[in-house]
Design a protein around this motif. Structure first.
Motif: not given
Length: 396
Positions: A133-144
């Motif tokens: 699997h892969s995991e990427y924060s979304t482009t609209d995420t400003t704070v993770l």
């Protein structure tokens, strides 16, 4: 999430004393019997990668119940910090449990599942016999800000078919506290997400000065991960970012917020009671199993020449337009002979080759492909590191 230490040590893990090289002790026993596990900072690959704090495994403790891996990260301002970018990587014999406080993460796996991890919504990927699997924060995420957790499957369930489960939690509240139970049962709430042995997972938020007493099963171990705010577990002060562990035997956990709001994760469960071997992203029962998992992944991703006992190895390298023939399964369960196109070293199994070999098996009965196929256009998968030069043994 992938375990991305630069040097991966093979770790023999049990509920109890053991020893292995490669990790610091990281555990202090408080006067009241609570163990305090110190985090270590681990980059998720590359010099500009996001960092995570890891409290499990440790040299002096590798399991809390069946929980075998705890990473947490953030809060990271993604306008300045590196987003989460974890390319395709494998898992076996465990479930990944993704939980967020802020931000969103897109998950895609080789079993054909896609999900967006959101605050308050747990995503559980059951790796079983093998998945990538892969995991990427979304482009609209400003704070993770969140946590990635693994629990090891008991032997009788570790080769189940891979699957994905999601659940949007409802908060339960009391005087000065709020909880979200994402796995197991606590405070009168039960999560519908299936686990392969008794587990507890809950987010806790306490107002300053609040004392929360939880009734828990005496046969379970429990860990309280301090995310933010000063907090005590059964009287023991948890240092910043530490995991406090309470052994079996306790029927009540006392969680006390000090003079600021507290955010914490409570993780617990019945001790696994089995010796496991962890290496990179694989959980197995022996060094030989880990080698087998790694070989299959490396061949299916095109990094290494496949073994002759795999479907890829049986047909590859003939010098013809096709790699030979292979027994394939029909929908009704019967088998037939099919021509198989040659695979190209350097790219993952996909397209016609993957279709032709679907339904075939490795010599030991594992399904092929073990780590599956992604849609085209995905980022290149992570190669597995070299196997460790030493094999670790439990103490005693």
């Amino acid at each position: 999430m992938s375990s991305t230490d630069l040097e991966h040590q093979e770790q023999v893990c049990i509920n109890g004393p053991y020893t292995y090289e490669g990790l610091r002790d990281g555990v202090v026993r408080a006067d009241d019997g609570v163990e305090l596990l110190e985090p270590r900072t681990v980059p998720l690959g590359g010099p500009r990668a996001m960092n995570v704090r890891r409290t499990l495994p440790q040299r002096a403790r590798s399991l809390v119940g069946a929980w075998c891996f705890i990473d947490f990260y953030g809060p990271d301002d993604l306008t300045e910090a590196t987003p989460m970018r974890v390319p395709r990587h494998p898992h076996t014999g465990l479930a990944t449990v993704s939980w967020l406080f802020d931000g969103r993460i897109d998950h895609m796996d080789s079993a054909g599942n896609w999900a967006t991890v959101r605050p308050g919504e747990v995503v559980v990927m059951n790796a079983g016999s093998g998945i990538s699997h892969s995991e990427y924060s979304t482009t609209d995420t400003t704070v993770l800000h969140g946590a990635q957790l693994w629990y090891a499957f008991p032997d009788q369930h570790r080769f189940v078919e891979p699957s994905l489960a999601t659940h949007r939690t409802d908060p339960v509240q009391g005087q000065g506290w709020e909880a979200r139970v994402f796995l197991g049962e606590l405070l009168g709430q039960r999560s519908p997400v299936k686990t392969y042995l008794p587990l507890t997972g809950a987010e806790l938020r306490l107002e300053p000065g609040t004392v929360l007493e939880l009734d828990v099963p005496a046969e379970h171990e429990h860990g309280l991960l301090r995310i933010s705010g000063g907090v005590r577990l059964n009287g023991a002060l948890l240092p910043e970012d530490h995991l406090g562990v309470s052994e079996t035997g306790a029927t009540t956990l006392r969680i006390e917020a000090l003079d600021e709001p507290v955010l914490a994760l409570l993780l617990g469960g019945e001790p696994l009671g089995e010796q496991i071997v962890m290496w990179w992203n694989f959980v197995g029962r022996s060094h030989e199993e880990i080698v087998t998992f790694r070989d299959a992944y490396q061949a299916e991703m095109g990094f290494e020449t496949p073994a002759q006992d795999s479907p890829l190895g049986r047909h590859a390298g003939t010098g013809s337009e096709t790699g030979g023939s292979e027994r394939a399964a029909r929908p009704d369960g019967s088998e037939h002979q099919v021509s198989v196109p040659k695979g190209a070293l350097g790219e993952p199994v996909h397209g016609e080759l993957r279709d032709a070999l679907a339904g075939s098996r490795y010599a030991d009965g594992r399904p092929f492909p073990q780590f599956g196929d992604f849609p085209p256009g995905q980022a290149a998968p992570l190669p597995a590191p070299a196997l460790p030069s030493t094999r670790m043994k439990p103490r005693g």
